[in-house]
Design a protein around this motif. Sequence first.
Motif, PDB file in Angstrom:
ATOM      1  N   ILE A  38       3.870  44.301  -5.255  1.00  0.00           N
ATOM      2  CA  ILE A  38       3.281  43.156  -4.535  1.00  0.00           C
ATOM      3  C   ILE A  38       2.016  43.606  -3.807  1.00  0.00           C
ATOM      4  O   ILE A  38       1.013  42.901  -3.781  1.00  0.00           O
ATOM      5  CB  ILE A  38       4.313  42.545  -3.555  1.00  0.00           C
ATOM      6  CG1 ILE A  38       5.382  41.771  -4.334  1.00  0.00           C
ATOM      7  CG2 ILE A  38       3.630  41.624  -2.534  1.00  0.00           C
ATOM      8  CD1 ILE A  38       6.581  41.346  -3.500  1.00  0.00           C
ATOM      9  N   ALA A  39       2.080  44.806  -3.238  1.00  0.00           N
ATOM     10  CA  ALA A  39       0.890  45.335  -2.550  1.00  0.00           C
ATOM     11  C   ALA A  39      -0.265  45.536  -3.529  1.00  0.00           C
ATOM     12  O   ALA A  39      -1.422  45.577  -3.135  1.00  0.00           O
ATOM     13  CB  ALA A  39       1.223  46.656  -1.861  1.00  0.00           C
ATOM     14  N   ARG A  40       0.066  45.666  -4.805  1.00  0.00           N
ATOM     15  CA  ARG A  40      -0.976  45.770  -5.842  1.00  0.00           C
ATOM     16  C   ARG A  40      -1.348  44.413  -6.411  1.00  0.00           C
ATOM     17  O   ARG A  40      -1.876  44.318  -7.510  1.00  0.00           O
ATOM     18  CB  ARG A  40      -0.491  46.675  -6.983  1.00  0.00           C
ATOM     19  CG  ARG A  40      -0.282  48.099  -6.588  1.00  0.00           C
ATOM     20  CD  ARG A  40       0.285  48.903  -7.740  1.00  0.00           C
ATOM     21  NE  ARG A  40       0.705  50.211  -7.305  1.00  0.00           N
ATOM     22  CZ  ARG A  40      -0.103  51.261  -7.207  1.00  0.00           C
ATOM     23  NH1 ARG A  40      -1.349  51.148  -7.537  1.00  0.00           N
ATOM     24  NH2 ARG A  40       0.348  52.426  -6.777  1.00  0.00           N
ATOM     25  N   VAL A  69       8.015  45.628  -3.835  1.00  0.00           N
ATOM     26  CA  VAL A  69       7.082  45.425  -2.723  1.00  0.00           C
ATOM     27  C   VAL A  69       5.815  46.260  -2.932  1.00  0.00           C
ATOM     28  O   VAL A  69       4.711  45.818  -2.606  1.00  0.00           O
ATOM     29  CB  VAL A  69       7.751  45.727  -1.359  1.00  0.00           C
ATOM     30  CG1 VAL A  69       6.761  45.527  -0.225  1.00  0.00           C
ATOM     31  CG2 VAL A  69       8.959  44.808  -1.166  1.00  0.00           C
ATOM     32  N   VAL A  70       5.981  47.448  -3.506  1.00  0.00           N
ATOM     33  CA  VAL A  70       4.784  48.244  -3.816  1.00  0.00           C
ATOM     34  C   VAL A  70       3.930  47.493  -4.843  1.00  0.00           C
ATOM     35  O   VAL A  70       2.706  47.423  -4.721  1.00  0.00           O
ATOM     36  CB  VAL A  70       5.190  49.641  -4.358  1.00  0.00           C
ATOM     37  CG1 VAL A  70       3.967  50.383  -4.892  1.00  0.00           C
ATOM     38  CG2 VAL A  70       5.857  50.448  -3.257  1.00  0.00           C
TER      39      VAL A  70
END
Lengths: 262, 200
Positions: B26-28, B23-24
């Motif tokens: 994905i945030a990138r 998810v981190v």
Amino acid sequence: MRTELRHGEIEELLGVFALDALEPDERDAVDQHLPTCARCRAEVEEHREVAALLAHTGADAPEGLWDRISASLEAEPPELHLPPAPFLPRTDSPVGDAPATAFARRSWQTRVAATVVSAAAAVIVVLGVQMASQDERLDEMAQVLALDALERAYQAAEGTSGSEIVEMKSFDGSMDTQAVVTTEGRGYLRAANLPVLDEGRTYQLWGDTGAERVSLGPLGANPEVVSFELSEQYVGLAITEEAEPGVIVSDQPILAYGQLPE
Amino acid sequence: MASKSARMAQTSDLTLASDASLVVAIARWRQGALAEAYRRHAGAVYALARRLLVDHTLAEEVVQEVFLRIWDAPEKFDPERGSLRSYLLAQCHGRSVDLIRSEQSRRDRELKEHRQQAESGYDIEHEVWDLAVADHIREAIADLPVEERRAIELAYLGGHTYREVALLLDQPEGTVKSRIRAGLRRMRRVLADAGVGGVS
């Protein structure tokens, strides 16, 4: 329709809420309650973990579905939080009410075809905006996670046996805020209702020994929830306003004070 | 835009990442991370949507929406609160139930079907077959009194409100509410004792 429910009544609804099986009025009541109650939030998550196992079949999603999802990712640029550059007007959009992000990219593509010079400029601006957007998105995520973690820690401390609430008030009663201190010497200050300070200023938290004030740390100009360590020597907590980045010894007036439990 | 081979390399790097790390990423804006999250969880998300909505086209739309939502707003997933799978399934369930409830005639028809199912003693055991955890889940389900089991099945896998469940099972609404909560808690205890991932 009744929407005000007692905590016990809300708790009774949590299992049904986690399965999306509440009626709308009751669901709204739980939705309103959850942000204020870490215990109930935790219970809902536990129920959802169990439900997730019931849903687990191990089967594959239909072929081609991922291609459709990834294609729609490529069709849309990252959400832009910053306004488009002046030479990339949204008025180029053929549909007035369409999402700005999608059409901002199309208008950029149109401009690319127009001139090499403006295309190069547009690339720089769009990349710059997207990088800023990515930083902003990561910052937002980090802030949300950190703040949420502190708020949950505050609520957990509040619900822990032996913890005490410290009401911190100004002497004229115009300002008040609240801290919770645990038996292990950990404290959390909920400071969101302090007025935002001007740039270059910071709130600072102090432990009062009765004889002197010892800095527990600067809080920033617009604090939300902060954690701090306490020792037995303190009889009270105080907040002052200082110049950034804070001071070791303060001669500023105390803005709010709360007595610690004995 | 990344080439296909670059995207595949990115994806392969992510196969060992935890869900929270995905998810981190994905945030990138790493599409490979979303692809890996999809590879891990889309099957379960689709199966739940299909179970609730019956129509495969609608189910696929819900899956698409769920994964686009985590792409657009990854910060809404908090790894400290639960697993990515339960988050995605909760999103899928909520959206599917919204769709079901927006179609009253369809709902009425399914109510009839589920009433027959409830009367015939339909069992959620049949919905579970993941080999790694199936035994534990069957054990947890077997521990449930039949009334709790049916109430949970109709609410979660049938997409019914607890008032509808009460009607279907001919039980008081308050009883259904309590049974759903008690059943979930009972299952959680059994699963936690068995060390099933995600439940502690």
